[in-house]
Design a protein around this motif. Structure first.
Motif, PDB file in Angstrom:
ATOM      1  N   PHE A 103      22.846  40.049 -85.865  1.00  0.00           N
ATOM      2  CA  PHE A 103      24.084  39.732 -86.569  1.00  0.00           C
ATOM      3  C   PHE A 103      23.835  39.543 -88.065  1.00  0.00           C
ATOM      4  O   PHE A 103      24.619  40.004 -88.897  1.00  0.00           O
ATOM      5  N   ALA A 104      22.724  38.894 -88.412  1.00  0.00           N
ATOM      6  CA  ALA A 104      22.389  38.698 -89.828  1.00  0.00           C
ATOM      7  C   ALA A 104      22.129  40.037 -90.503  1.00  0.00           C
ATOM      8  O   ALA A 104      22.566  40.270 -91.634  1.00  0.00           O
TER       9      ALA A 104
ATOM     10  N   SER B 222      23.391  42.904 -89.570  1.00  0.00           N
ATOM     11  CA  SER B 222      24.688  43.561 -89.662  1.00  0.00           C
ATOM     12  C   SER B 222      25.482  43.052 -90.865  1.00  0.00           C
ATOM     13  O   SER B 222      26.126  43.827 -91.572  1.00  0.00           O
ATOM     14  N   ARG B 223      25.424  41.761 -91.107  1.00  0.00           N
ATOM     15  CA  ARG B 223      26.137  41.200 -92.265  1.00  0.00           C
ATOM     16  C   ARG B 223      25.543  41.690 -93.577  1.00  0.00           C
ATOM     17  O   ARG B 223      26.271  41.970 -94.528  1.00  0.00           O
ATOM     18  N   LYS B 224      24.207  41.813 -93.642  1.00  0.00           N
ATOM     19  CA  LYS B 224      23.561  42.324 -94.859  1.00  0.00           C
ATOM     20  C   LYS B 224      23.950  43.786 -95.081  1.00  0.00           C
ATOM     21  O   LYS B 224      24.211  44.204 -96.202  1.00  0.00           O
TER      22      LYS B 224
ATOM     23  N   ASP C 216      26.691  45.264 -94.046  1.00  0.00           N
ATOM     24  CA  ASP C 216      28.085  45.284 -94.494  1.00  0.00           C
ATOM     25  C   ASP C 216      28.201  44.922 -95.966  1.00  0.00           C
ATOM     26  O   ASP C 216      29.017  45.505 -96.690  1.00  0.00           O
ATOM     27  N   ALA C 217      27.389  43.992 -96.424  1.00  0.00           N
ATOM     28  CA  ALA C 217      27.426  43.599 -97.834  1.00  0.00           C
ATOM     29  C   ALA C 217      26.991  44.755 -98.730  1.00  0.00           C
ATOM     30  O   ALA C 217      27.569  44.991 -99.789  1.00  0.00           O
TER      31      ALA C 217
ATOM     32  N   SER D 104      29.734  47.481 -98.694  1.00  0.00           N
ATOM     33  CA  SER D 104      30.956  47.096 -99.379  1.00  0.00           C
ATOM     34  C   SER D 104      30.863  47.439-100.866  1.00  0.00           C
ATOM     35  O   SER D 104      31.869  47.603-101.541  1.00  0.00           O
TER      36      SER D 104
END
Length: 53
Positions: free
Chosen positions: A12-13, A15-17, A19-20, A23
């Motif tokens: 999950f971490a 995936s968030r990186k 996405d950042a 973006s």
């Protein structure tokens, strides 16, 4: 389930990186694609005008 909790948290971490990063690069890629398309159109229309003259 407890065994995979740490792996899921890491995934999950990550995936968030990701996405950042996308973006920022997503809109940049869109702008570059549109600019290159416009450049090709302008170059083609200029060549057509020179061919007619």
């Amino acid at each position: 389930m407890q065994k995979f909790h740490g792996d899921l948290k890491d995934l999950f971490a990550l995936s968030r990186k990701t996405d950042a990063v996308f973006s920022v690069t997503g809109p940049l890629q869109t702008v570059l694609t549109l600019a290159s398309f416009l450049l090709i159109l302008l170059y083609g229309s200029q060549r057509l005008q020179l061919a007619r003259a």
